[in-house]
Design a protein around this motif. Structure first.
Motif, short mmCIF file in Angstrom:
data_model
loop_
_atom_site.label_atom_id
_atom_site.label_comp_id
_atom_site.label_asym_id
_atom_site.label_seq_id
_atom_site.Cartn_x
_atom_site.Cartn_y
_atom_site.Cartn_z
N PRO A 139 86.04 58.15 33.46
CA PRO A 139 86.87 57.12 34.11
C PRO A 139 86.07 56.03 34.80
N GLY A 140 86.35 54.78 34.43
CA GLY A 140 85.81 53.63 35.14
C GLY A 140 84.36 53.29 34.87
N LEU A 141 83.67 54.04 33.97
CA LEU A 141 82.24 53.82 33.79
C LEU A 141 81.89 53.08 32.50
N ASN A 142 82.86 52.86 31.64
CA ASN A 142 82.55 52.36 30.29
C ASN A 142 81.92 50.97 30.26
N ASN A 143 82.08 50.16 31.32
CA ASN A 143 81.52 48.80 31.32
C ASN A 143 80.24 48.69 32.15
N TYR A 144 79.64 49.82 32.49
CA TYR A 144 78.53 49.78 33.44
C TYR A 144 77.25 50.44 32.92
N LYS A 145 76.98 50.30 31.64
CA LYS A 145 75.79 50.97 31.10
C LYS A 145 74.50 50.48 31.77
N GLN A 146 74.36 49.19 31.92
CA GLN A 146 73.14 48.63 32.51
C GLN A 146 72.97 49.09 33.95
N GLU A 147 74.06 49.06 34.71
CA GLU A 147 74.00 49.49 36.11
C GLU A 147 73.66 50.97 36.22
N LEU A 148 74.22 51.78 35.32
CA LEU A 148 73.93 53.21 35.33
C LEU A 148 72.47 53.48 34.96
N LYS A 159 78.76 64.27 47.68
CA LYS A 159 79.36 63.07 48.27
C LYS A 159 78.39 61.90 48.21
N GLU A 160 77.13 62.17 48.47
CA GLU A 160 76.11 61.12 48.47
C GLU A 160 75.85 60.59 47.06
N MET A 161 75.93 61.48 46.06
CA MET A 161 75.75 61.04 44.67
C MET A 161 76.90 60.14 44.24
N TRP A 162 78.13 60.50 44.61
CA TRP A 162 79.27 59.62 44.31
C TRP A 162 79.07 58.27 45.01
N ILE A 172 76.98 50.68 40.77
CA ILE A 172 77.80 49.87 39.86
C ILE A 172 78.54 48.77 40.61
N ASP A 173 78.30 48.71 41.93
CA ASP A 173 78.80 47.62 42.77
C ASP A 173 80.32 47.48 42.71
N SER A 229 88.41 48.24 45.65
CA SER A 229 88.65 48.95 44.39
C SER A 229 88.13 50.39 44.40
N ILE A 230 87.44 50.78 45.48
CA ILE A 230 86.85 52.12 45.53
C ILE A 230 87.92 53.20 45.41
N GLU A 231 89.00 53.05 46.17
CA GLU A 231 90.04 54.08 46.15
C GLU A 231 90.66 54.20 44.76
N THR A 232 90.92 53.07 44.10
CA THR A 232 91.50 53.11 42.75
C THR A 232 90.56 53.83 41.79
N PHE A 233 89.26 53.49 41.86
CA PHE A 233 88.26 54.12 40.99
C PHE A 233 88.26 55.63 41.17
N LEU A 234 88.23 56.09 42.42
CA LEU A 234 88.14 57.53 42.69
C LEU A 234 89.46 58.24 42.41
#
Length: 400
Positions: A226-235, A249-252, A259-260, A265-270
């Motif tokens: 979820p939510g990661l498909n457009n962030y290959k470079q950032e990952l 928690k720290e890894m999340w 991915i900035d 939008s943090i709540e929606t992502f999680l």
């Protein structure tokens, strides 16, 4: 030599055998025993059907009886006991259309995901290993039982489990298994987010998480999270950080920082990850503190508002992101926090009723504002946390 928790569970195996059935320890507990890792609980497989298991033990719970699993309560412990079974064609790449109970251990082990998880152990500690799981463990290989295409086609989550084991066990994925994983990664589209989240979070905190996260990118597995498909470079850029000391928690938090994701939008992502609201709030608070910390050092009032756990997490992340090594900053800031005169608003030796009485005023927005001013003055050491001192300070500050 047999160890705990197998020793405590031996009477369960013996009861099943005394009733004329086969019974073995199976799965992850046997694997972890061979790896000399801590064993949290044991799973038991038996030739007895669920009905027969329930006849043998007086206290049971039907937790998955349609798939052959009964929870047995014995000597103040609980054990999942599953009947040997075979599975018919799978539907939606995760559930068998039909389960058939059988009396043959090898056929039961044949349906399992990886050879290292397809080892059984009897009550004497003898291992039954028809698919060379011990060799896979020795060689540190994650290899499917039988054709990888078949195992992944049955339950696509097994692909995430394979990468999760890379993180947890520091094993490699066997070549044919890796090829099948890469070629069939799109099957993950059929898997529920809740199941993906369980595997992903275990992956995030494994000792070998760096290699596992790289594998998520190399195999395109990230496209189905979820939510990661457009962030290959950032990952990919996250790999520049030394994040091995971070907790879940720290890894999340680092992931979201990397991915900035915008604050709103943090709540929606999680929520898309089916994250509980309590955990969402904790991650939001950590990110808020981290971003503030990246702008400036902690003020005394910042430390008070953040609290011990949040200071610890935000400072750990700060050191990871800034690549500062050999720093005593965590200890420094936590020591300052511990010396604060109060840790919570409830620690103040004054109440709203006191203020209304002293100033002869009824409640209103002024009350909260005044309590906050008192709170800040106490935290910053400008006012002693003493009721009389607070009253004198308030009277001196109040307009005549």
């Amino acid at each position: 030599m047999m160890i705990e928790p197998f020793l405590s569970a031996l009477p369960v195996l013996e009861r099943l055998e005394d009733a004329g059935f086969e019974a073995y320890f199976v799965g992850g507990s046997v694997r972890d025993y061979l790896l000399k890792k801590k064993i949290s609980d044991v799973d038991i497989a038996t030739s007895a059907t669920p009905v027969e298991v329930k006849e043998i033990f007086s206290k049971t719970v039907d937790i998955g009886i349609e798939h052959g699993t009964v929870l047995v309560l014995y000597n103040q412990e609980s054990y999942e006991i599953t009947t040997f079974r075979t599975e018919a064609e799978y539907q939606d790449y995760r559930r068998p259309k039909e389960v058939a109970f059988i009396r043959n251990l090898k056929d039961d082990l044949k349906r399992r995901d990886f050879s290292m998880n397809a080892i059984a152990m009897d009550k004497n500690g003898k291992l039954i290993d028809p698919f060379n799981g011990q060799l896979a463990i020795k060689d540190k290989l994650i290899q499917t039982v039988g054709r990888a295409e078949d195992r992944f086609g049955e339950d696509a989550l097994r692909m995430m489990r394979a990468v999760r084991f890379v993180s947890q066990l520091s094993f490699s994925i066997e070549n044919d298994t890796q090829t099948a994983l890469t070629n069939h990664i799109d099957l993950l589209e059929n898997i529920a987010v809740e199941r993906k989240k369980v595997e992903f979070e275990k992956l995030l905190i494994g000792n070998n998480r760096r290699i596992a996260l790289k594998m998520i990118l190399d195999t395109n597995l990230f496209l189905y999270l979820p939510g990661l498909n457009n962030y290959k470079q950032e990952l990919e850029q996250l790999q520049n950080f030394q994040y091995e000391s971070l907790n879940k928690k720290e890894m999340w938090s680092l992931l979201l920082f990397g991915i900035d994701i915008k604050e709103k939008s943090i709540e929606t992502f999680l929520r898309d990850w089916r994250m509980p609201i309590k955990e969402i709030r904790e991650i939001q608070q950590t990110l808020f503190s981290l971003k503030k910390r990246l702008q400036q050092e902690w003020s005394i009032y910042d430390l008070y508002n953040a609290g011990y756990d949040n200071i610890l997490s935000a400072e750990k992340l700060y050191l990871v992101i800034t690549r500062i090594k050999e720093s005593d900053s965590i200890k420094h800031w936590l020591n300052l926090y511990e010396k604060l005169p109060i840790k919570y608003l409830s620690d103040m030796n004054v109440t709203g009723n006191d203020l209304m009485k002293w100033l002869n005023k009824s409640g209103g927005p002024w009350l909260k504002d005044t309590l906050l001013k008192i709170e800040r003055a106490i935290v910053e050491g400008k006012l002693e946390n003493n009721k009389q001192k607070i009253k004198e300070w308030l009277m001196a500050c109040s307009p005549k």
